[in-house]
Write an enzyme that holds these catalytic residues in place. Structure first.
Site, PDB file in Angstrom:
ATOM      1  N   LYS A   1      49.806  17.702  14.659  1.00 55.10           N
ATOM      2  CA  LYS A   1      50.812  16.805  15.385  1.00 55.10           C
ATOM      3  C   LYS A   1      51.711  16.147  14.120  1.00 55.10           C
ATOM      4  CE  LYS A   1      51.362  13.619  19.119  1.00 55.10           C
ATOM      5  NZ  LYS A   1      50.349  12.778  19.984  1.00 55.10           N
TER       6      LYS A   1
ATOM      7  N   SER B   1      51.694  13.275  24.779  1.00 52.70           N
ATOM      8  CA  SER B   1      52.806  13.220  23.860  1.00 52.70           C
ATOM      9  C   SER B   1      52.523  14.304  22.601  1.00 52.70           C
ATOM     10  CB  SER B   1      52.632  12.072  23.037  1.00 52.70           C
ATOM     11  OG  SER B   1      51.586  11.577  22.281  1.00 52.70           O
TER      12      SER B   1
ATOM     13  N   SER C   1      47.422  11.837  26.054  1.00 54.47           N
ATOM     14  CA  SER C   1      48.325  12.798  24.928  1.00 54.47           C
ATOM     15  C   SER C   1      47.627  14.002  24.655  1.00 54.47           C
ATOM     16  CB  SER C   1      48.542  11.857  23.824  1.00 54.47           C
ATOM     17  OG  SER C   1      49.422  10.900  24.351  1.00 54.47           O
TER      18      SER C   1
END
Length: 504
Positions: free
Chosen positions: A81, A162, A186
């Site tokens: 990420k 996310s 997330s």
């Protein structure tokens, strides 16, 4: 071009047989990223590829030939990420143009662990900008730097977030596995919505140093992959005590040397699984999938305790959001202070940058949450301390701990996300905050800092539905075993079809 959906074990066998090398596999994934992610369906899940990936892969191939593999991740391409630091040629931006050009001075601890295990960092994944902490009507998977991530199952549907790009890249077979980061949902929510396995570990099991967070009491990074076995292998590589993150000290004598030991389908027999009924009722299709999963778990030998109540906390409810606003301000200011290469030095400068570049940064939604967070005090404020205590009470003492103790449970189960993925709408946004965000079960284990795994359970109109297992601190092994037993018995997951829209 087709690349089979290999598991990590498959790959190690193929590497040993000489059918693939790390270099040849990375080359194929990079082509696939170009043809599917950048062009083709334009998933926009990968925000940046590592210019040194092939060089790293070549060195690892040479090492394999000379001295053998370091372990199961040797030569395996993994994406991480964009909120996770890498001290290389890749940027760390949390999806924000305000951090464009930010090169970390030091690897995140978990990145060090991946490198030590022999993984190839193939690139970084797009995400909901600033972990979705920018606007009350943000759009999951949208960032000013990377654009809108799309769901590979139905392209006009949300990937959720996310860790949107991490989930989509795994689902679309652009890597073997990926690393996400979670504050509330997330990891697990995009994993569920993209039909993969995602594990949010206990806070403290995986270091957060070098990770742009939202709220320290519940921030954590974790593995995302297409099967439970791969998640277990990656989790094994990620764990460890890090002097830069004091929370990891709590994992001493709590973490396992190898989480693959829990890939045992017999452990579910006699396991007491409580059904969190407060997480049902948002969509009849989702409920039907999970009801069928409950029957399958019972057939596997689990003892179903129905109902139990894990918590009364809605996602992003008033008390959780209050905690986030205080913590986010402290987290961003701390991260920026430690990264002199960033062009904004604190939250105030970030807000001003967004105003100065509003056409690029805020074409659809604004930055209300950043501005509200900036107005908050520090972590000694009474309002913050009260919110933190209340979150722990509701999620632990009067939530998961109470349910586990009263019903003598081994784990709690529920739909990961209450509804199938909604349509991407940059104009109106997800409206998660305005709607109260009660959908799904991510909040109780997130606020408690407890582990949570999701595994594919079925589909509604072609849209994936995930089944969640969560429990008390450091119970990752049990959760892996239950998810593995369900996965092996049902074999639900199927690859995405890149359909444009749900046929009505």
């Amino acid at each position: 071009m087709e690349v089979p959906e290999y598991t990590i074990s498959d790959l190690q066998t193929l590497f040993d047989q000489g059918q693939w090398t790390s270099v040849s596999l990375c080359e194929e994934f990079l082509k696939r990223i170009s043809e599917i992610d950048t062009a083709g369906p334009t998933l926009r899940s990968v925000i940046e590829v590592n210019p040194d990936a092939l060089t790293i892969a070549k060195a690892l191939d040479r090492e394999r030939d000379q001295s053998g593999p370091r372990g199961p991740l040797h030569g395996v391409p993994i994406l991480i990420k964009d909120s996770i630091d890498t001290a290389d040629k890749m940027q760390t931006t949390a999806g924000s143009l305000a951090l464009e050009g930010n090169i970390a001075p030091q690897d995140a601890f978990l990145v060090e662990k991946l490198r030590d295990a022999g993984a190839v960092l193939l690139g970084k994944t797009n995400m909901s900008e600033w972990g979705y902490m920018r606007s009350t009507r943000g759009c999951s998977g949208w960032s000013s730097r990377g654009g809108q991530v799309r769901n590979p199952y139905v392209l006009d549907r949300s990937p959720l977030g996310s860790s949107s790009g991490s989930a989509v890249a795994v689902a679309a077979n652009l890597c073997i596995a990926a690393i996400g980061a979670e504050v509330d949902g997330s990891i697990v929510r995009p994993s569920s919505t993209n039909s993969i396995v995602g594990l949010k570990p206990t806070v403290g099991l995986v270091s957060r140093s070098g990770v742009i967070g939202v709220s320290s009491p519940q921030d954590t990074a974790g593995p995302m992959a297409r099967c439970v076995a791969d998640v277990a292998m990656v989790l094994t590589a990620l764990t460890g005590v890090d002097p830069r993150d004091p929370a990891t000290q709590s994992s001493v004598d709590q973490s396992e040397q190898d989480y693959c030991q829990f890939l045992d389908t017999t452990m579910i027999k006699g396991a007491r699984l409580g059904v969190a009924r407060e997480c049902f009722g948002d969509h009849e299709g989702t409920d039907a999938v999970i009801e069928n999963a409950i029957r399958q778990l019972e057939e596997l030998g689990a003892v179903i305790v129905d109902p139990v109540q894990a918590s009364t906390l809605p996602m992003f409810g008033e008390v959780e959001l209050e905690l986030f606003l205080y913590e986010f301000k402290a987290s961003v200011n701390c991260y920026l202070a430690e990264h002199p290469g960033a062009k904004v030095k604190n939250l105030a400068e970030l807000i001003q940058f967004n105003r100065d570049h509003a056409e690029q940064v805020m074409p659809f939604f604004q930055q209300e949450l950043l501005e509200i967070a900036h107005a908050k005090g520090d972590l000694n404020d009474a309002a913050y301390l009260e919110a933190k205590a209340e979150c722990y009470r509701l999620s632990r003492t009067d939530g998961i701990d109470k349910a586990m103790n009263e019903h003598q449970l081994d784990a709690i189960i529920a739909p990961t996300e209450g509804t199938p993925a909604f349509v991407i709408d940059p104009v109106v946004g997800d409206n998660i905050l305005k709607l109260g965000g009660s959908s799904g079960c991510s909040t109780p284990p997130a606020l408690a800092g407890y582990p949570h795994i999701t595994v594919p359970a079925g589909y509604v109109h072609g849209l994936p539905i995930g089944l969640s297992f969560f429990a008390g601190a450091y119970q990752e092994g049990k959760l892996i075993s239950y998810a593995y037993a369900f996965e092996q018995a049902t074999q639900v997951r199927r690859p995405p079809g890149f359909v444009e829209s749900v046929s009505v």
